[in-house]
Design a protein around this motif. Structure first.
Motif, PDB file in Angstrom:
ATOM      1  N   LYS A 315       0.836  -1.197   0.000  1.00  0.00           N
ATOM      2  CA  LYS A 315       0.000   0.000   0.000  1.00  0.00           C
ATOM      3  C   LYS A 315       0.876   1.254   0.000  1.00  0.00           C
ATOM      4  O   LYS A 315       1.994   1.238   0.534  1.00  0.00           O
ATOM      5  CB  LYS A 315      -0.918   0.018   1.219  1.00  0.00           C
ATOM      6  N   PRO A 316       0.385   2.350  -0.587  1.00  0.00           N
ATOM      7  CA  PRO A 316       1.129   3.605  -0.528  1.00  0.00           C
ATOM      8  C   PRO A 316       1.264   4.083   0.916  1.00  0.00           C
ATOM      9  O   PRO A 316       0.479   3.722   1.796  1.00  0.00           O
ATOM     10  CB  PRO A 316       0.261   4.573  -1.342  1.00  0.00           C
ATOM     11  N   THR A 326       7.116  -2.743   4.446  1.00  0.00           N
ATOM     12  CA  THR A 326       7.174  -1.424   3.811  1.00  0.00           C
ATOM     13  C   THR A 326       8.476  -1.271   3.043  1.00  0.00           C
ATOM     14  O   THR A 326       8.493  -0.883   1.864  1.00  0.00           O
ATOM     15  CB  THR A 326       7.036  -0.303   4.855  1.00  0.00           C
ATOM     16  N   LYS A 376      10.025   8.112  -4.047  1.00  0.00           N
ATOM     17  CA  LYS A 376       8.949   8.931  -4.622  1.00  0.00           C
ATOM     18  C   LYS A 376       8.426   8.304  -5.912  1.00  0.00           C
ATOM     19  O   LYS A 376       7.221   8.266  -6.152  1.00  0.00           O
ATOM     20  CB  LYS A 376       9.461  10.340  -4.876  1.00  0.00           C
ATOM     21  N   TYR A 378       8.521   5.132  -6.657  1.00  0.00           N
ATOM     22  CA  TYR A 378       7.796   3.926  -6.224  1.00  0.00           C
ATOM     23  C   TYR A 378       6.410   4.276  -5.724  1.00  0.00           C
ATOM     24  O   TYR A 378       5.422   3.618  -6.089  1.00  0.00           O
ATOM     25  CB  TYR A 378       8.607   3.228  -5.117  1.00  0.00           C
ATOM     26  N   GLN A 379       6.289   5.312  -4.907  1.00  0.00           N
ATOM     27  CA  GLN A 379       4.989   5.712  -4.387  1.00  0.00           C
ATOM     28  C   GLN A 379       4.048   6.094  -5.521  1.00  0.00           C
ATOM     29  O   GLN A 379       2.859   5.738  -5.518  1.00  0.00           O
ATOM     30  CB  GLN A 379       5.147   6.879  -3.409  1.00  0.00           C
ATOM     31  N   ASN A 380       4.570   6.824  -6.504  1.00  0.00           N
ATOM     32  CA  ASN A 380       3.733   7.203  -7.660  1.00  0.00           C
ATOM     33  C   ASN A 380       3.308   5.954  -8.424  1.00  0.00           C
ATOM     34  O   ASN A 380       2.163   5.846  -8.877  1.00  0.00           O
ATOM     35  CB  ASN A 380       4.501   8.138  -8.585  1.00  0.00           C
ATOM     36  N   ILE A 382       2.888   2.758  -7.400  1.00  0.00           N
ATOM     37  CA  ILE A 382       1.881   1.890  -6.773  1.00  0.00           C
ATOM     38  C   ILE A 382       0.588   2.640  -6.489  1.00  0.00           C
ATOM     39  O   ILE A 382      -0.455   2.018  -6.329  1.00  0.00           O
ATOM     40  CB  ILE A 382       2.425   1.234  -5.475  1.00  0.00           C
ATOM     41  N   THR A 383       0.657   3.979  -6.445  1.00  0.00           N
ATOM     42  CA  THR A 383      -0.574   4.766  -6.274  1.00  0.00           C
ATOM     43  C   THR A 383      -1.380   4.765  -7.561  1.00  0.00           C
ATOM     44  O   THR A 383      -2.608   4.675  -7.556  1.00  0.00           O
ATOM     45  CB  THR A 383      -0.254   6.202  -5.861  1.00  0.00           C
TER      46      THR A 383
END
Length: 384
Positions: A315-316, A326, A376, A378-380, A382-383
């Protein structure tokens, strides 16, 4: 639901008629099986092919001719007596004329839902394959999956040194112990298999692991009745892993497949601790320091890369220094940028001193790479 990844093969349909005979003596003439052959090539080891008969014929037709150097059979859940024990394999380019490719006798699977890899003496290009199989119990055949390999999955790992296994069951009267026995028939082969699979995700070859990796001579694997999941103790070359029979029982409550998924996932995590390198020039493992973050993060990254976490767990949010899943899912995502990312991060433990995440990212992806920038990205990813 766990899925298998095929190497360049899409697959397959079958034929099927019935064999009403249930004689324990194998029928000398193989009979077409009655099961749904699509289950053998659907990429899902929870589904299975089943047919009555002491000598069952199965035909798989591929979409096009493909080079095959090896193949894997996966056992199904349930009774080991339904596993194939003897078979002959043929290949064809037209579905009519068959070439003998492989013959096996007295084979056994060491666990449920377990891969068994077989190499062909000579590779070839075929569009159809036929198996004539005899089940161990002589009356019913059950098989989960057939995977054909265009590239040898064991290339470079033929000389891997398997650790000696000491299996101890300190809670034989528990339900968890009973369920573990239903899942795993040959403890030594099961644990050695997973030791090699973990090493393959951390190193480039058996030679690389021997020259640069952690040496593991003996693994003591213990079932124990306690509140918890699993833990690794000891240090190279002799380590110990404990696995909770209470956790086994809780996992089995859902299904045998869930127990298999969790048991293998936990094993990948703990085996990573046995084989991974540790960061140099910084304080040793102590939560929540850098050593703890990368050691636990890598263990969960290897587990995730082997596909033994539910991907819904990713999850983000959080931060790359949070450790465990995480950090692990982040490190595993890096393999989308470089398939060898986990191996290179592990190798960075030998050369980056004092070790740091940024140092490991530069070692893996080049000068100027920062962990924050990758996080950053990676977050973009998986979001979105």
């Amino acid at each position: 639901m766990r899925k298998l990844i095929y190497i360049g093969l899409i697959g397959a349909l079958l034929l099927a008629c019935s064999d009403s005979e249930k004689d324990i003596t194998p029928d000398p003439d193989p009979k077409p099986g009655t099961g749904d052959v699509a289950a053998l090539v659907d990429g899902d080891i929870e589904t299975y092919y089943e047919s009555e008969g002491s000598n069952v014929e199965i035909v798989l037709e591929l979409g096009s001719s493909t080079d095959v150097v090896a193949y894997s059979l996966y056992s199904a859940g349930g009774d080991p007596e339904t596993d194939p024990v003897k078979w002959t394999m043929y290949g064809s380019t037209n579905g009519l004329d068959w070439t003998l490719l492989d013959t096996r006798e007295n084979e056994s699977f060491f666990a449920r839902y377990q891969e068994h890899l077989f190499h062909l003496e000579a590779s070839g290009k075929y569009s159809s394959f036929k198996f004539e199989m005899q089940p161990s119990g002589g009356e019913k055949l059950r098989l989960s999956e057939v995977v054909f390999h265009a590239v040898d999955p064991d290339a470079g790992w033929e000389d891997f040194t398997y650790p000696s296994i000491i299996f101890q069951n300190t809670a034989p009267d528990t339900r968890g112990s009973e369920y573990y026995d239903l899942l795993v028939q040959d403890k030594q082969r099961y644990l050695q298999y997973h030791a090699k699979e973990v090493a393959k995700l951390l190193y480039f070859s058996a030679a690389d692991q021997k020259a640069n990796g952690t040496r593991v001579n003996t693994i003591t694997y213990k079932l124990e009745d306690y509140d918890g999941v699993s833990a690794k103790s000891g240090s190279s070359p002799n380590i110990s892993i404990v696995y909770s029979t209470r956790h086994i029982e809780n996992s089995y409550a859902s299904s045998m497949f869930t127990l298999d998924f969790e048991t293998k996932g936990v094993l990948f995590h703990e085996m990573t601790h046995a084989y991974q390198l540790e960061p140099r020039g910084i304080p040793g493992y102590n939560q929540p320091n850098t050593s703890w973050q990368i050691i636990e993060g890598m263990a969960d990254a290897v587990r995730a890369h082997a596909d033994f976490f539910p991907w819904s767990n990713r999850k983000p949010g959080g931060y790359w220094q949070d450790g465990y899943q995480t950090t692990g899912f982040f490190l595993e995502w890096l393999t989308t940028k470089d398939p060898d990312a986990l191996r290179k991060i592990n190798a960075s433990m030998l050369t980056v001193e004092p070790w740091s995440f940024d140092g490991a990212m530069e070692y893996t992806f080049g000068p100027g790479t920062t962990t924050d920038d990758l996080w950053k990205e990676y977050q973009n990813a998986i979001t979105n």
